[in-house]
Design an enzyme around this catalytic site. Structure first.
Site, PDB file in Angstrom:
ATOM      1  N   HIS A 229       0.806  -1.220   0.000  1.00 49.55           N
ATOM      2  CA  HIS A 229       0.000   0.000   0.000  1.00 49.55           C
ATOM      3  C   HIS A 229       0.835   1.264   0.000  1.00 49.55           C
ATOM      4  O   HIS A 229       0.504   2.253  -0.647  1.00 49.55           O
ATOM      5  CB  HIS A 229      -0.868   0.018   1.262  1.00 49.55           C
ATOM      6  CG  HIS A 229      -2.310  -0.096   0.937  1.00 49.55           C
ATOM      7  ND1 HIS A 229      -2.917   0.708   0.014  1.00 49.55           N
ATOM      8  CD2 HIS A 229      -3.269  -0.907   1.416  1.00 49.55           C
ATOM      9  CE1 HIS A 229      -4.174   0.384  -0.059  1.00 49.55           C
ATOM     10  NE2 HIS A 229      -4.431  -0.611   0.778  1.00 49.55           N
ATOM     11  N   CYS A 549     -11.662  -4.839 -22.628  1.00 50.65           N
ATOM     12  CA  CYS A 549     -11.437  -4.179 -21.345  1.00 50.65           C
ATOM     13  C   CYS A 549     -10.650  -5.021 -20.351  1.00 50.65           C
ATOM     14  O   CYS A 549     -10.605  -4.724 -19.169  1.00 50.65           O
ATOM     15  CB  CYS A 549     -12.764  -3.722 -20.740  1.00 50.65           C
ATOM     16  SG  CYS A 549     -13.914  -5.071 -20.455  1.00 50.65           S
TER      17      CYS A 549
HETATM   18  C1  PEP Z   1     -12.062  -9.636 -17.634  1.00 51.96           C
HETATM   19  O1  PEP Z   1     -12.386 -10.775 -17.256  1.00 51.96           O
HETATM   20  O2  PEP Z   1     -11.203  -9.425 -18.522  1.00 51.96           O
HETATM   21  C2  PEP Z   1     -12.696  -8.456 -17.031  1.00 51.96           C
HETATM   22  C3  PEP Z   1     -12.477  -7.248 -17.504  1.00 51.96           C
HETATM   23  O3  PEP Z   1     -13.479  -8.649 -15.933  1.00 51.96           O
HETATM   24  P1  PEP Z   1     -12.896  -8.856 -14.456  1.00 51.96           P
HETATM   25  O4  PEP Z   1     -11.408  -8.609 -14.493  1.00 51.96           O
HETATM   26  O5  PEP Z   1     -13.633  -7.892 -13.599  1.00 51.96           O
HETATM   27  O6  PEP Z   1     -13.245 -10.271 -14.174  1.00 51.96           O
END
Ligand code: PEP
Ligand code: MG
Length: 619
Positions: A229, A549
């Site tokens: 942290h 993403c």
């Molecule tokens: C993923 O699985 O790539 C995603 C963006 O969702 P999370 O990381 O929240 O599972």
């Protein structure tokens, strides 16, 4: 990253020499290396801040007056809360990123000092076991920290680092309580002259909260690690930092000149004239790099061949919003709503959720916010959701393949209905999209859409004003099934977002959180890349927007390949946006396409990484 220069900071503090005495020999420079924690270079005089010894606690001490111990504990808690409040008041002097990181940490401390499991445990040890308040605090915080470390070690990977941070938080709050019980003073950073390099054995996160970045140009410590942290906060403060530089406190003296290179992890005490000269050039280079990235925020995300890209941010906590604005991201491509259900005993109701979403949507000032309904399940547990009826029990053998994501929400639709209603109510605040996690089959999407429309009808009947068309309802592509069935899903989903974090796990049968199999977790495995390509092409064929993403969206080495595969929209951690933008602005689509073509012929990860590294080296 923080850089500094200036005449005062680069000359060693002069000491008076007695008349007639021979000039003192210049001490030879001492080089140490540690963890490169915060990029940037700085030069300045050392100020050593050593820890005053922690109060001794008698492990055999018992008290036969629990009321008195509880009263003392209550007073120590009150004092600690007041100290945390004072730290919070100081946040305004910090740069925005620092305010966010430290603000969130102080909030964690404040919650621990409230009616928490920690407090219940300490009370129990005092009342049931006859412990003194000090001993009860130490035993309880240590036992919680140890339990976290054990779990973290079992899970491994990023979760292990998170568990270590959380264990550190318990220990930190325990030490604060013990000091306040004995009224032992805390060390102070307030008397530090401007331009100082702070050198310590170890810095606690709360110490980092006391640092004034306008006075301290660099930090070097003997202990600590780059994922804890303290490191996260120093990164947010932008102070060049090297942690875990062994031998540091034995060699550093107050006033000695020190060079701290947070990019390479080197620390030099009493630098030679040549080292000092090179360090001054490093300081200037970093200042230029920082300015250049800052200017990028306002420039469009466009390839050199003209194609426009969308670079958005992933958001996990509302506290990150100012960071998103600073990063130049054009919207939120993934708002993970799990934060609403974490550390909470009850579910936030529809209106509370609506208010939180509306605030976030409003802050984005016309840029779209993509809200993902809660992706719960697997190893993650939420007291709030369990009380609301989401029972994940029985999924202990293979939690990642059990009740999680959309399938869990469809089994307990009340949570989904509340979340849909809250998002719909908030949608008057600005453009919003609604995203479903962990979809594997088309009927799941249909069922969720029916619920979505039913909720909208109910709201309209109650007189809630909604737009003529509802916010788009889309899906995450996180499973091989969803990627392969991209055509069918894209006919019914209004947008798609590829989540490579889970897609990699499910494609390669490698747990994303396991340290043991971490070397096998490769988002650039050709099998994963083929699924990304299949999903992208399926969406484009149906004219559906598609983005990516997962973590790789924030890797400037990988983005050219993804562009070559047809993607134009990426959502990443906010701080990655300027670096990705810098790289993409220098790329032509034709080069990306050629790279993708070569990569898609590769049959193993080494070949893929070799190709993208060569490409990066040539751009
Ligand atoms: C993923 O699985 O790539 C995603 C963006 O969702 P999370 O990381 O929240 O599972
Ligand atoms: Mg996921």
């Amino acid at each position: 990253m923080k850089t500094t220069d200036g005449p005062d900071q680069t000359s060693p503090r002069r000491r008076r020499r007695p008349r007639g005495a021979a000039p003192a020999a210049t001490p030879p420079e001492i080089r140490l290396s540690g963890d490169a924690t915060v990029r940037g270079m700085a030069i300045g005089p050392v100020m050593l801040v050593l820890e005053s010894p922690a109060p001794d606690i008698d492990a055999a001490a018992r008290s036969d007056n629990p009321e008195h111990e509880l009263e003392r504990l209550g007073e120590a808690i009150e004092r600690s809360v007041r100290q945390i409040e004072r730290l919070r008041d100081r946040l305004a002097i910090l740069p925005e990123d620092g305010q966010i990181e430290i603000g969130s940490l102080l909030e964690v401390y404040r919650r621990m000092l409230g009616p928490s499991r920690l407090q219940r445990g300490i009370h129990e040890r005092i009342v049931r076991d006859g412990r003194t308040a000090e001993l009860a605090v130490r035993e309880e915080t240590e036992s919680l920290a140890q339990a976290l470390l054990r779990d973290g070690a079992e899970i491994g990977g990023e979760d292990a680092a998170a568990a270590q941070r959380r264990a550190g938080e318990f220990r930190e709050i325990g030490q604060r309580l013990v000091r306040n019980l004995g009224r032992t003073p805390f060390r102070s950073f307030s008397a530090m002259p401007a331009g100082t390099v702070l050198v310590a054995e170890q810095l606690r996160p709360a110490d980092a909260a006391l640092i004034d970045p306008s006075r301290i140009v660099a930090v070097a410590t003997e202990e600590g690690g780059s994922t804890d942290h303290t490191a996260i906060m120093l990164r947010a403060l932008g102070i060049p930092t090297v942690l875990a530089a062994h031998g540091l406190t034995a060699h550093a003296r107050d006033g000695a000149t020190m060079v701290v290179d947070g990019t390479t992890g080197h620390v030099v005490i009493d630098p030679s004239a040549e080292t000092l000269e090179a360090a001054r050039r490093g300081v200037a280079d970093h200042a230029r790099e920082r300015q250049a990235l800052g200017r990028l925020r306002r420039l469009p995300a466009r390839l050199s061949s003209g194609e426009k890209l969308q670079l958005q941010a992933n958001l996990e906590l509302p506290a990150e919003l100012p960071l998103i604005a600073q990063s130049g991201a054009s919207g939120i491509g993934l708002l993970r709503t799990e934060f609403l259900f974490m550390n909470a005993a009850t579910m936030p109701d529809e209106d509370r959720q609506a208010a939180i979403y509306a605030e976030i949507i409003g802050t984005m000032a016309g840029d779209t916010t993509t809200i993902r309904v809660v992706d719960w399940g697997g190893e993650k547990h939420s007291e709030a959701l369990e009380r609301a009826g989401l029972n994940q029990e029985g999924d202990t053998i293979n939690p990642a393949l059990g009740m999680r994501g959309l399938r869990l929400l469809l089994r307990y639709p009340a949570v989904l209905e509340t979340q849909f209603a809250a998002i719909l109510k908030a949608s008057v605040a600005g453009p919003v999209r609604v995203m479903l996690p962990m979809v594997t089959v088309v009927p799941e999407l249909r069922e969720a859409r029916e619920i979505y429309h039913r909720v909208a009808r109910r709201l309209r009947r109650k007189g809630v004003q909604l737009g003529d068309t509802l916010p788009p309802l889309g899906i995450m592509v996180e499973t091989p099934a969803a990627a392969i069935m991209g055509d069918a899903l894209a006919q019914e989903a209004e947008f798609l977002a590829i989540g490579t974090n889970d897609l990699t796990m499910y494609t390669l049968a490698v747990d994303r959180g396991s340290a043991e199999v971490a070397p096998l977790y490769h988002p650039l495995h050709p099998a994963v890349l083929r699924l990304i390509q299949a999903a992208t092409e399926a969406a484009l064929r149906q004219y559906r927007p598609i983005s990516l993403c997962g973590e790789i969206a924030g890797d400037p080495r990988v983005v050219p390949l993804l562009i070559g595969l047809g993607l134009r929209s990426f959502s990443m951690t906010a701080s990655a946006v300027p670096r990705v933008k810098k790289v993409v602005r220098a790329l032509s689509f034709e080069d990306c396409r050629r790279l993708a073509h070569r990569v898609m012929e590769a049959s193993d990860v080494t070949e893929v990484t070799g190709l993208i590294d060569d490409f990066a080296a040539g751009t």
